[in-house]
Design a protein around this motif. Structure first.
Motif, PDB file in Angstrom:
ATOM      1  N   LEU A 203      77.094  44.076  -7.800  1.00 48.86           N
ATOM      2  CA  LEU A 203      76.532  42.841  -8.359  1.00 48.86           C
ATOM      3  C   LEU A 203      77.628  41.793  -8.544  1.00 48.86           C
ATOM      4  O   LEU A 203      77.441  40.619  -8.196  1.00 48.86           O
ATOM      5  N   ALA A 204      78.779  42.228  -9.080  1.00 54.40           N
ATOM      6  CA  ALA A 204      79.904  41.294  -9.262  1.00 54.40           C
ATOM      7  C   ALA A 204      80.308  40.694  -7.922  1.00 54.40           C
ATOM      8  O   ALA A 204      80.564  39.489  -7.817  1.00 54.40           O
ATOM      9  N   GLN A 205      80.337  41.532  -6.882  1.00 50.44           N
ATOM     10  CA  GLN A 205      80.705  41.033  -5.552  1.00 50.44           C
ATOM     11  C   GLN A 205      79.674  40.035  -5.040  1.00 50.44           C
ATOM     12  O   GLN A 205      80.016  39.036  -4.403  1.00 50.44           O
ATOM     13  N   ASN A 206      78.393  40.302  -5.340  1.00 49.88           N
ATOM     14  CA  ASN A 206      77.343  39.390  -4.885  1.00 49.88           C
ATOM     15  C   ASN A 206      77.363  38.062  -5.641  1.00 49.88           C
ATOM     16  O   ASN A 206      77.007  37.025  -5.094  1.00 49.88           O
ATOM     17  N   LEU A 207      77.730  38.123  -6.915  1.00 53.99           N
ATOM     18  CA  LEU A 207      77.645  36.925  -7.754  1.00 53.99           C
ATOM     19  C   LEU A 207      78.921  36.087  -7.735  1.00 53.99           C
ATOM     20  O   LEU A 207      78.908  34.942  -8.176  1.00 53.99           O
ATOM     21  N   ALA A 208      80.023  36.657  -7.240  1.00 51.80           N
ATOM     22  CA  ALA A 208      81.301  35.937  -7.272  1.00 51.80           C
ATOM     23  C   ALA A 208      81.174  34.601  -6.556  1.00 51.80           C
ATOM     24  O   ALA A 208      80.574  34.517  -5.480  1.00 51.80           O
TER      25      ALA A 208
ATOM     26  N   LEU B 131      69.909  26.134  -3.951  1.00 52.19           N
ATOM     27  CA  LEU B 131      69.759  26.554  -2.556  1.00 52.19           C
ATOM     28  C   LEU B 131      70.912  27.462  -2.138  1.00 52.19           C
ATOM     29  O   LEU B 131      72.085  27.074  -2.220  1.00 52.19           O
ATOM     30  N   GLY B 132      70.583  28.694  -1.718  1.00 51.44           N
ATOM     31  CA  GLY B 132      71.599  29.625  -1.243  1.00 51.44           C
ATOM     32  C   GLY B 132      72.453  30.228  -2.338  1.00 51.44           C
ATOM     33  O   GLY B 132      73.409  30.948  -2.062  1.00 51.44           O
ATOM     34  N   ARG B 133      72.109  29.947  -3.595  1.00 51.86           N
ATOM     35  CA  ARG B 133      72.890  30.454  -4.729  1.00 51.86           C
ATOM     36  C   ARG B 133      72.195  31.708  -5.287  1.00 51.86           C
ATOM     37  O   ARG B 133      70.991  31.883  -5.141  1.00 51.86           O
ATOM     38  N   PRO B 134      72.968  32.594  -5.949  1.00 49.30           N
ATOM     39  CA  PRO B 134      72.333  33.751  -6.582  1.00 49.30           C
ATOM     40  C   PRO B 134      71.497  33.319  -7.791  1.00 49.30           C
ATOM     41  O   PRO B 134      71.853  32.367  -8.480  1.00 49.30           O
ATOM     42  N   SER B 157      61.167  29.731  -4.103  1.00 47.18           N
ATOM     43  CA  SER B 157      60.869  28.386  -3.570  1.00 47.18           C
ATOM     44  C   SER B 157      62.046  27.430  -3.767  1.00 47.18           C
ATOM     45  O   SER B 157      62.127  26.390  -3.122  1.00 47.18           O
ATOM     46  N   LEU B 158      62.984  27.790  -4.667  1.00 48.90           N
ATOM     47  CA  LEU B 158      64.188  26.960  -4.845  1.00 48.90           C
ATOM     48  C   LEU B 158      65.221  27.239  -3.761  1.00 48.90           C
ATOM     49  O   LEU B 158      66.245  26.561  -3.674  1.00 48.90           O
ATOM     50  N   GLY B 159      64.973  28.281  -2.961  1.00 47.84           N
ATOM     51  CA  GLY B 159      65.928  28.664  -1.923  1.00 47.84           C
ATOM     52  C   GLY B 159      67.039  29.555  -2.457  1.00 47.84           C
ATOM     53  O   GLY B 159      68.035  29.789  -1.776  1.00 47.84           O
ATOM     54  N   ALA B 160      66.865  30.078  -3.672  1.00 43.73           N
ATOM     55  CA  ALA B 160      67.910  30.920  -4.283  1.00 43.73           C
ATOM     56  C   ALA B 160      67.772  32.361  -3.798  1.00 43.73           C
ATOM     57  O   ALA B 160      66.718  32.780  -3.323  1.00 43.73           O
ATOM     58  N   ASN B 161      68.879  33.114  -3.913  1.00 44.35           N
ATOM     59  CA  ASN B 161      68.877  34.542  -3.579  1.00 44.35           C
ATOM     60  C   ASN B 161      68.666  35.354  -4.861  1.00 44.35           C
ATOM     61  O   ASN B 161      69.482  35.267  -5.779  1.00 44.35           O
ATOM     62  N   ILE B 162      67.594  36.137  -4.876  1.00 42.87           N
ATOM     63  CA  ILE B 162      67.209  36.822  -6.109  1.00 42.87           C
ATOM     64  C   ILE B 162      67.890  38.178  -6.246  1.00 42.87           C
ATOM     65  O   ILE B 162      67.945  38.959  -5.302  1.00 42.87           O
ATOM     66  N   TYR B 163      68.442  38.453  -7.419  1.00 47.05           N
ATOM     67  CA  TYR B 163      68.965  39.776  -7.772  1.00 47.05           C
ATOM     68  C   TYR B 163      68.276  40.253  -9.038  1.00 47.05           C
ATOM     69  O   TYR B 163      68.053  39.461  -9.945  1.00 47.05           O
ATOM     70  N   PRO B 275      88.009  39.936   0.072  1.00 51.39           N
ATOM     71  CA  PRO B 275      86.855  39.535   0.898  1.00 51.39           C
ATOM     72  C   PRO B 275      85.545  40.243   0.529  1.00 51.39           C
ATOM     73  O   PRO B 275      84.475  39.800   0.939  1.00 51.39           O
ATOM     74  N   ASN B 276      85.614  41.340  -0.249  1.00 50.02           N
ATOM     75  CA  ASN B 276      84.372  41.956  -0.724  1.00 50.02           C
ATOM     76  C   ASN B 276      83.684  41.084  -1.771  1.00 50.02           C
ATOM     77  O   ASN B 276      82.495  41.252  -2.048  1.00 50.02           O
ATOM     78  N   PHE B 277      84.455  40.189  -2.381  1.00 53.01           N
ATOM     79  CA  PHE B 277      83.900  39.298  -3.412  1.00 53.01           C
ATOM     80  C   PHE B 277      83.576  37.921  -2.834  1.00 53.01           C
ATOM     81  O   PHE B 277      82.513  37.369  -3.081  1.00 53.01           O
ATOM     82  N   VAL B 278      84.542  37.374  -2.104  1.00 55.25           N
ATOM     83  CA  VAL B 278      84.351  36.026  -1.541  1.00 55.25           C
ATOM     84  C   VAL B 278      84.892  36.002  -0.120  1.00 55.25           C
ATOM     85  O   VAL B 278      85.872  36.671   0.189  1.00 55.25           O
ATOM     86  N   GLU B 279      84.235  35.228   0.712  1.00 55.13           N
ATOM     87  CA  GLU B 279      84.674  35.147   2.115  1.00 55.13           C
ATOM     88  C   GLU B 279      86.001  34.407   2.183  1.00 55.13           C
ATOM     89  O   GLU B 279      86.252  33.474   1.455  1.00 55.13           O
TER      90      GLU B 279
END
Lengths: 279, 279
Positions: A203-208, B131-134, B157-163, B275-279
């Motif tokens: 989850l932390a990796q997804n939310l970073a 949009l595109g945000r968690p 509908s906001l274009g967000a990624n649901i967790y 890179p597991n957290f951010v590209e």
């Protein structure tokens, strides 16, 4: 002027571009023949060789090798030079370099151009890399004024902003703003890796997001660079780390004690102080 | 659908824009009349009032007030609603909010859109902020599935990624990637402010560049935000800080002992993990 560049990587190669465009004749030396050929083909140098004797006629030589090679290559280099030749280096730590080289060569002055990119090597070299960037020179009381003025003039022609200081002052300053951030940032990544619940870690990796991205950037950079900082600037870096740890402990204590008034005051002071370092 | 928004700041105002463009009828409530007028003028809401009774006819209400106001405003709010109304919130810490609200309202689900800008207030609200945000939702075993699916559909509908996760998992995850970085970064600025030689401090300020800029950014941000994280997510943040301190101490020890092999391995592992957290 004939200017030699020993070490044709990002910094050496970029220097070559700018010095040639200023009308200087640039002689490059690399340990690898292929790098010599690339540097000529790219237009970064006029002549290039794996043989240091190419630099025998240079008026000024910039040593741009990795920091660990400076002292041994310098010792080889000076056997080829006349005593009038001015030598400077571009290492990002100054005390050990100046201590080793200054006693061996009267016309030496330490330098550090604060410029770079995430890439390295002659292919990464670029024009105007030093434009508007700080360039620190570390003359001491024995440095001839003619040496200072010749190197200053070259550095100024790169469009860089010149600062003078003692090697020890340089090393403390860069330990605060360059070397400490690497360790602080690496510890952040290492701490997050310590999460033991795989769901929470995922989850932390997804939310970073941008906050983590920025704070972790330099700690996730080239390990050799971080290692070099620790090895060559060990004493100053340890001093910065101790002061950092003291401030971290203070934050932890304030949160433990729920001392919100002082915590807010501390966060206000860091908010106010940051623009003194960066806009 | 009639959707109510309680609190017309950056998040509430941005939600309004997107929900209206999806064809929903948006009712906004703010404590200030001037904010209500701005929200209508900007097109973020269809109707606005300082009176919570405006929300009586809403099918779903998003609570978007500052975190400290959620519980008291919620208690006021529910006196105006029919039991069928779905309520969700957008607070960046979930455990204390869900613990306080879930027992009071059957049709409640906690949420946290991971979106924002450096600015705040209705003037900072923007279209497509999510949009595109968690977007984290924290249903528990008692949350009606109809509530989950209605809020999910709006969020989608906001274009967000649901967790989906438990409130405690959310709070630990954001403590790693959002709240810990703020404290780590603030301690960096505070440590640099501790330099006692004014010449070195001035030099550090002159030489500070992208490494310092990025690592210090969130520590030099809004102090109220940092304080809020510490107050509402105190336990998880303290856990993260202890783990961080442990990793920092390890780095300090390696440098003290000149254990370069292990230091390099540690820096390699952080380079690989980032890179597991951010590209």
């Amino acid at each position: 002027m004939k200017i030699g560049i020993l070490g044709l990587g990002l910094i050496g190669g970029s220097l070559g571009y700018d010095l040639r465009s200023q009308g200087h004749h640039v002689l490059g030396v690399s340990r690898r023949q292929s790098t010599c050929q690339k540097a000529i083909a790219l237009g970064s140098v006029d002549e290039a060789s794996v043989d240091m004797s190419l630099l025998a006629t240079a008026d000024v030589v910039f040593i741009c090798t990795p920091i660990g090679l400076i002292v041994p290559q310098f010792q080889q280099l000076i056997s080829h030079l006349s005593a009038a030749t001015i030598i400077t280096d571009v290492a990002s730590v100054k005390t050990p370099i100046v201590k080793a080289l200054a006693p061996l060569w009267r016309n030496f002055i330490g330098g550090h151009p604060m410029a770079g990119t995430a890439d390295s090597g002659i292919e990464a070299a670029q024009r105007d890399l030093f434009l508007g960037r700080p360039y620190v020179l570390t003359p001491d009381t024995t440095t001839p004024t003619s040496v200072i003025s010749v190197v200053e003039e070259i550095v100024r022609s790169l469009g860089a902003n010149i600062y003078h200081c003692q090697p020890e002052q340089h090393d403390r300053a860069v330990s605060w703003i360059s070397h400490l951030p690497v360790m602080v940032s690496a510890a952040l990544i290492a701490a997050c890796m310590g999460e033991t619940d795989p769901d929470v870690l995922q989850l932390a990796q997804n939310l970073a997001s941008s906050g983590f991205r920025d704070t972790s950037r330099v700690g996730g950079g080239n390990p050799e660079l971080g290692l070099m900082m620790a090895q060559y600037n060990r004493q100053a870096l340890l001093g910065s780390l101790q002061e950092y740890r003291h401030n971290l402990d203070e934050l932890i204590n304030l949160i433990e004690q729920e001392n919100w008034t002082v915590l807010e005051a501390k966060l206000q002071s860091t908010q106010q102080a940051r623009p003194n370092f960066v806009e």
